[in-house]
Write a protein that holds these residues in place. Structure first.
Motif, PDB file in Angstrom:
ATOM      1  N   CYS A 108       0.847  -1.194   0.000  1.00  0.00           N
ATOM      2  CA  CYS A 108       0.000   0.000   0.000  1.00  0.00           C
ATOM      3  C   CYS A 108       0.888   1.253   0.000  1.00  0.00           C
ATOM      4  CB  CYS A 108      -0.898  -0.002   1.240  1.00  0.00           C
ATOM      5  SG  CYS A 108      -1.839   1.526   1.409  1.00  0.00           S
ATOM      6  N   CYS A 111       0.008   3.260   3.648  1.00  0.00           N
ATOM      7  CA  CYS A 111       0.355   2.733   4.978  1.00  0.00           C
ATOM      8  C   CYS A 111       1.381   1.612   4.936  1.00  0.00           C
ATOM      9  CB  CYS A 111      -0.906   2.272   5.708  1.00  0.00           C
ATOM     10  SG  CYS A 111      -1.595   0.742   5.074  1.00  0.00           S
ATOM     11  N   CYS A 122      -6.533  -1.329  -0.249  1.00  0.00           N
ATOM     12  CA  CYS A 122      -5.748  -1.756   0.914  1.00  0.00           C
ATOM     13  C   CYS A 122      -6.704  -2.223   2.013  1.00  0.00           C
ATOM     14  CB  CYS A 122      -4.888  -0.601   1.408  1.00  0.00           C
ATOM     15  SG  CYS A 122      -4.041  -0.962   2.960  1.00  0.00           S
ATOM     16  N   CYS A 125      -6.094   0.367   5.230  1.00  0.00           N
ATOM     17  CA  CYS A 125      -6.514   1.773   5.250  1.00  0.00           C
ATOM     18  C   CYS A 125      -7.521   2.131   4.149  1.00  0.00           C
ATOM     19  CB  CYS A 125      -5.295   2.688   5.169  1.00  0.00           C
ATOM     20  SG  CYS A 125      -4.518   2.712   3.544  1.00  0.00           S
ATOM     21  N   THR A 127      -7.009   2.557   0.919  1.00  0.00           N
ATOM     22  CA  THR A 127      -6.453   3.284  -0.231  1.00  0.00           C
ATOM     23  C   THR A 127      -6.557   2.412  -1.489  1.00  0.00           C
ATOM     24  OG1 THR A 127      -4.914   4.506   1.158  1.00  0.00           O
ATOM     25  CG2 THR A 127      -4.308   4.291  -1.162  1.00  0.00           C
TER      26      THR A 127
HETATM   27 ZN   LIG Z   1      -3.003   1.077   3.304  1.00  0.00          ZN
END
Ligand SMILES: [Zn+2]
Length: 136
Positions: A108, A111, A122, A125, A127
């Motif tokens: 990712c 993160c 992800c 998080c 994303t």
């Molecule tokens: Zn992430």
């Protein structure tokens, strides 16, 4: 009652065996081959699910090649040689698949979490991951 010394030393030889360089390779190969079950068991207990780690395949490959060498270079039957002659094929294939899977994992950008191959977002998080095609 036999003492430990009597159990280990028989007829003046350790374990009553005639020790050669190849018999040492065979015994060590056997030990490495057996160790793989304990490694696999450990990872399975740790993860609480059946897991076959890459080290299992390395131990399988190393142990079986040592046993094959022992079978070839020691006066043993063809049955023993044939039983280890082709074992390396699935071990090598599984190592390759393990490596490809590890390389295909996505990191990712936000993160740094390691996400499964072909994941769109992800899992840590949320994303959007770079390899995923844009929506629409
Ligand atoms: Zn992430």
């Amino acid at each position: 009652m036999e003492t430990l010394h009597q159990l280990l030393w028989r007829h003046g030889q350790f374990l009553g065996q005639e020790w050669t360089w190849w018999s040492a390779v065979g015994w060590l190969g056997n030990l490495i081959f057996t160790t793989r079950f304990f490694v696999q068991w450990y990872y399975t207990e740790k993860r609480k699910q059946v897991v076959v780690p890459e080290s299992f395949w390395w131990l399988s490959l190393t142990g079986s090649l040592m046993l094959l060498a022992y079978a070839i270079f020691s006066p043993h039957s063809l049955v023993f040689i044939v039983s280890y002659a082709f074992a390396w094929i699935p071990y090598m294939r599984n190592i390759v698949i393990h490596r490809r899977h590890a390389l295909a994992q996505l990191a990712c950008p936000s993160c740094s979490a390691v996400c499964p191959p072909r994941a769109k977002y992800c899992s840590a998080c949320g994303t959007r991951l770079a390899s995923a095609p844009l929506p629409g």
